[in-house]
Design a protein around this motif. Structure first.
Motif, PDB file in Angstrom:
ATOM      1  N   ASN A  72     -23.610 -15.990   5.390  1.00  0.00           N
ATOM      2  CA  ASN A  72     -22.275 -16.498   5.117  1.00  0.00           C
ATOM      3  C   ASN A  72     -21.346 -16.406   6.325  1.00  0.00           C
ATOM      4  OD1 ASN A  72     -21.711 -13.804   5.338  1.00  0.00           O
ATOM      5  ND2 ASN A  72     -20.840 -13.556   3.304  1.00  0.00           N
ATOM      6  N   MET A  73     -21.889 -16.191   7.501  1.00  0.00           N
ATOM      7  CA  MET A  73     -21.160 -16.077   8.761  1.00  0.00           C
ATOM      8  C   MET A  73     -20.346 -14.794   8.872  1.00  0.00           C
ATOM      9  SD  MET A  73     -19.915 -19.697  10.277  1.00  0.00           S
ATOM     10  CE  MET A  73     -18.774 -20.242   9.050  1.00  0.00           C
ATOM     11  N   PHE A 285     -19.178 -25.152   5.138  1.00  0.00           N
ATOM     12  CA  PHE A 285     -17.824 -24.829   5.570  1.00  0.00           C
ATOM     13  C   PHE A 285     -16.830 -24.599   4.448  1.00  0.00           C
ATOM     14  CE2 PHE A 285     -18.846 -25.002   9.848  1.00  0.00           C
ATOM     15  CZ  PHE A 285     -19.707 -26.057  10.068  1.00  0.00           C
ATOM     16  N   GLN A 286     -17.220 -24.910   3.197  1.00  0.00           N
ATOM     17  CA  GLN A 286     -16.323 -24.561   2.091  1.00  0.00           C
ATOM     18  C   GLN A 286     -16.848 -23.335   1.352  1.00  0.00           C
ATOM     19  OE1 GLN A 286     -15.631 -28.042  -0.329  1.00  0.00           O
ATOM     20  NE2 GLN A 286     -14.442 -29.048   1.253  1.00  0.00           N
ATOM     21  N   TYR A 287     -18.167 -23.245   1.231  1.00  0.00           N
ATOM     22  CA  TYR A 287     -18.747 -22.125   0.486  1.00  0.00           C
ATOM     23  C   TYR A 287     -19.353 -21.069   1.411  1.00  0.00           C
ATOM     24  CZ  TYR A 287     -18.453 -25.534  -3.296  1.00  0.00           C
ATOM     25  OH  TYR A 287     -18.023 -26.470  -4.183  1.00  0.00           O
ATOM     26  N   TYR A 288     -19.386 -21.314   2.711  1.00  0.00           N
ATOM     27  CA  TYR A 288     -19.974 -20.393   3.695  1.00  0.00           C
ATOM     28  C   TYR A 288     -21.450 -20.111   3.407  1.00  0.00           C
ATOM     29  CZ  TYR A 288     -15.083 -19.268   4.732  1.00  0.00           C
ATOM     30  OH  TYR A 288     -13.756 -19.327   5.049  1.00  0.00           O
ATOM     31  N   SER A 289     -22.132 -21.012   2.695  1.00  0.00           N
ATOM     32  CA  SER A 289     -23.572 -20.795   2.457  1.00  0.00           C
ATOM     33  C   SER A 289     -24.350 -21.478   3.569  1.00  0.00           C
ATOM     34  CB  SER A 289     -23.997 -21.368   1.101  1.00  0.00           C
ATOM     35  OG  SER A 289     -23.348 -20.720   0.069  1.00  0.00           O
TER      36      SER A 289
END
Lengths: 319, 414
Positions: A72-73, A285-289
């Motif tokens: 997830n960064m 970029f919205q869910y960080y998956s």
């Protein structure tokens, strides 16, 4: 093998053998002069090579690794094997919806694009004063940024204030909810994409048309062939390599569609315009998956690669 | 020549030494409203640096749409701002990823903490405070006195119950055949806005998004279905709303353009109407939330958080404390037409002079935030997708909420 007047028979590798990586490498490496040539060549391309490794191949391999992780960064990646692939392929209805939308989009854009761009190419393929102006006009949408084009078409498609609905209402035909009706939204984006892309393929077809020997048309004229007969018997078959190229490149391009979706519909309404490219953005970029997004990206890669191979085999078979 | 070189060297060394004496503190503000940017760059930052010559304050404004992406990228790269702003719903995720510094050690001796009152608890997660609010916003019903009068309604007595809301919406609706000239009430058709407008109705019906321990979906309860059905009925039963949400006409909001009779909006829209439709603003009114089982409505704060990677936490706190002072917060909130979190600012001039903003402040007592959960963004998007299906009539309310709950529970189980 080839014969030389002075040296007799010289065992040279064939062109094909030289293309095989290891054989080619050894061919150049074993000879001092050829080795110097090879190293000089690599020196010249070194900047591009470094750039490609750093910004293309490196991230590609990293992304491939990430597709086997949960990441997830914000915390280090955690290896989970094939879990992402299994989940996306067997338990992710949004992915299959996106794939269906993407395939539909490609199947609508490509034939329309080919038909219109070929027609335009035939129209502008003449030595008439001022023809360059028309070629430029048709090419202008190609060089306009997709985001700028999307903003303009958002206004054109606006339900209340859009130019298209204003014109339709004058004729008692509107208004139409171009981007808000889930049955119409994807078709509306197809129209915009075709409008933007025909100029590019027109130029490619134009080059192809100018490569067809005129003598063929003269011979057909003598035989009394009609314009349609000339097109089907000479023009279209001669343009097959160009068409193959356009189909392959068009497939790759449409399967990666993202810009207009992001700018115009956000994947809606009701996921009717969610494409695989947009899904990758959403997951990353919205869910960080990042892991899941990488998985979808490589599944997409596999699909595009497979389709490109099928295209090439299919059209080679016809030839 | 030698003297010139020596002089240049001395000058360069002096300048670089001078800059080394200052600690750069980087701060990311969310949103790019021009008035706020002007205020920060022209007034607040120079004033702070004059009073704190050992700190170089570098402020950057990041659009909301890019904020999460930029923050995640900066965390991954290890190059984070010292202080950054985000909505309170983002706290859980950042805390779980170990990105935030708890602020309790600074708040303990902070003389201003009492002025924040209950709003300080919006930053509380897992036994520590990680976030201090800077501005708040809530969604309330906005309507126009002139269209109310035209429809035979009393603008001084806006709807207070769900039944009254239905009657007002029906009275305000204007149609030409099947086409809406004015929707009686407007609902967002998708996305974050739709979830935010549904939230008050869910809570007013007595429902909630998640169970108390946050491990399962709770919104597909009978209360959830009742609240969603209530919204759907405006479109499919009462004919007072369109499935298409009203769009702004350029910079003119739908309520100012008389495309809708009532709409749920945040206070920032008032500033937009004042700027682009000043002739309409005297007719704009705001209503307190309706009451069903409860009178709750959605309020949330955006505020500052301190990064665990900050170069100097003491100096970073000095920046935060300055920007969170009553004087700074009043200017910041006035520039953005938002709600200051301080009790002493409830009577600030810019609020006292605007009766509509006063209603927003008064309604804060009914305010609730979205659940503070690390996966909230995904949960919200799942809920929004199915709310959209229900509002369009593709699924029934029960079906939509059950499907959403199934997906949310699967996500929570991961």
């Amino acid at each position: 093998m080839r014969d030389s007047p002075k040296l007799g028979r010289i065992p040279l590798p064939s062109a094909l053998e030289r293309m095989l990586p290891m054989r080619g490498f050894l061919y150049y490496w074993k000879n001092k002069a050829r080795r110097r040539t090879m190293l000089t060549a690599y020196l010249f391309i070194l900047p591009v090579l470094i750039y490609s490794i750093a910004f293309n191949f490196g991230p590609m391999f990293a992304s491939f690794y990430l597709s086997f992780t949960r990441y997830n960064m914000l915390t280090p990646p955690k290896f989970i094997g094939l879990a992402n692939y299994v989940r996306v392929l067997t338990d992710d209805p949004v992915f299959w919806t996106a794939l269906k939308n993407t395939a539909q989009y490609a199947l609508q854009v490509l034939p329309l694009n080919i038909a219109i761009s070929l027609s335009l190419a035939l129209l502008v393929n003449r030595a008439v004063w001022g023809i360059a102006v028309f070629r430029t006009i048709y090419y202008l949408p190609v060089v306009t940024s997709i985001i700028a084009v999307s903003m303009i078409w958002l206004w054109l498609y606006d339900y209340n204030m859009g130019l298209i609905n204003l014109v339709l209402e004058r004729f008692g035909l509107g208004p139409i909810d171009w981007l808000g009706d889930p049955r119409l939204a994807l078709h509306s984006l197809v129209i915009m994409r075709v409008w933007k892309g025909v100029g590019w393929n027109m130029v490619i077809y134009l080059a192809g048309l100018q490569g067809i020997p005129q003598i063929l048309y003269e011979a057909a004229e003598i035989d009394g062939a009609s314009a349609w007969k000339k097109f089907t018997s000479i023009t279209w078959p001669s343009l097959r390599p160009v068409t193959v190229y356009i189909i392959i490149m068009g497939t790759i391009s449409t399967f990666q569609t993202f810009g207009e979706i992001y700018a115009m519909t956000g994947g809606g309404p009701l996921d009717s315009t969610t494409t695989v490219g947009f899904l990758i953005y959403q997951r990353a970029f919205q869910y960080y998956s990042m892991g899941e997004a990488s998985t979808v990206a490589f599944i997409l890669f596999g699909i595009i690669f497979g389709l490109s191979l099928i295209n090439m085999q299919f059209f080679q078979g016809i030839e | 020549m030698r003297k010139f070189v020596l002089l240049t060297l001395v000058l360069v060394l002096t300048l670089s030494t001078a800059s080394f004496a200052q600690t750069p503190i980087r701060l990311w503000f969310a949103g790019t409203p021009q008035a706020l940017m002007d205020l920060m760059y022209d007034e607040i930052v120079p004033a702070f640096e004059a009073a704190n010559p050992d700190i170089k304050l570098e402020v950057e404004f990041v659009p909301w749409s890019e904020l999460s992406t930029k923050l995640a990228t900066s965390f991954a790269a290890g190059v984070t701002p010292d202080i950054f702003m985000h909505g309170q719903a983002a706290i859980a995720e950042f805390v779980e990823s170990n990105q935030l510094l708890p602020l309790d050690e600074f708040i303990a001796d902070w003389p201003d903490k009492d002025d924040f009152g209950a709003t300080l608890s919006s930053g509380y997660y897992k036994d520590a405070t990680y976030f201090i609010p800077v501005f708040g916003a809530g969604r309330l019903l906005v309507y126009r006195a002139d269209t109310f009068r035209e429809a035979g309604l009393d603008p001084d007595n806006p709807p207070t119950t769900w039944d009254e809301l239905v009657e007002a919406a029906k009275a305000l609706t204007k149609k030409e055949g099947n086409r809406f000239i004015r929707q009686g009430i407007d609902f967002p058709q998708d996305g974050i806005d739709l979830q935010q407008v549904w939230a008050p109705f869910l809570w007013q019906a007595g429902g909630d998004f998640l169970t108390e321990d946050g491990t399962a979906a709770a919104f597909n309860s009978p209360e959830g279905v009742e609240s969603l059905q209530f919204m759907m009925d405006f479109i499919h039963k009462h004919g007072a709303s369109d499935v298409r949400t009203a769009q702004p006409v350029g910079n003119v909001s739908p309520i100012a353009a008389d495309l809708v009779g009532m709409i749920f909006e945040v206070p920032g829209v008032l500033a937009q109407i004042t700027t682009y439709s000043p002739e309409v603003y005297p007719e704009i009114r705001v209503a307190l939330p309706t009451k069903h089982v409860t009178q709750d409505t959605l309020y949330s704060f955006s505020g500052f958080m301190m990064s665990r990677n900050t170069v100097d936490k003491e100096k970073a706190w000095r920046v935060m404390a300055y920007l969170l002072s009553a004087e700074s917060l009043e200017k910041i909130n006035e520039a953005m037409a938002t709600l200051p979190p301080r009790l002493s600012l409830a009577e600030a001039d810019f609020i006292a002079e605007d009766p509509n903003l006063k209603v927003y402040v008064e309604a804060m007592q009914f305010g609730r935030g979205n659940p503070n959960h690390p996966r909230w963004v995904q949960i919200r998007d799942i809920i929004s997708r199915y709310l959209e299906r229900a509002m369009r009539g593709v699924m029934s309310a029960q079906e939509a909420l059950d499907e959403a709950a199934k997906e949310v529970n699967r996500l929570l189980a991961e």
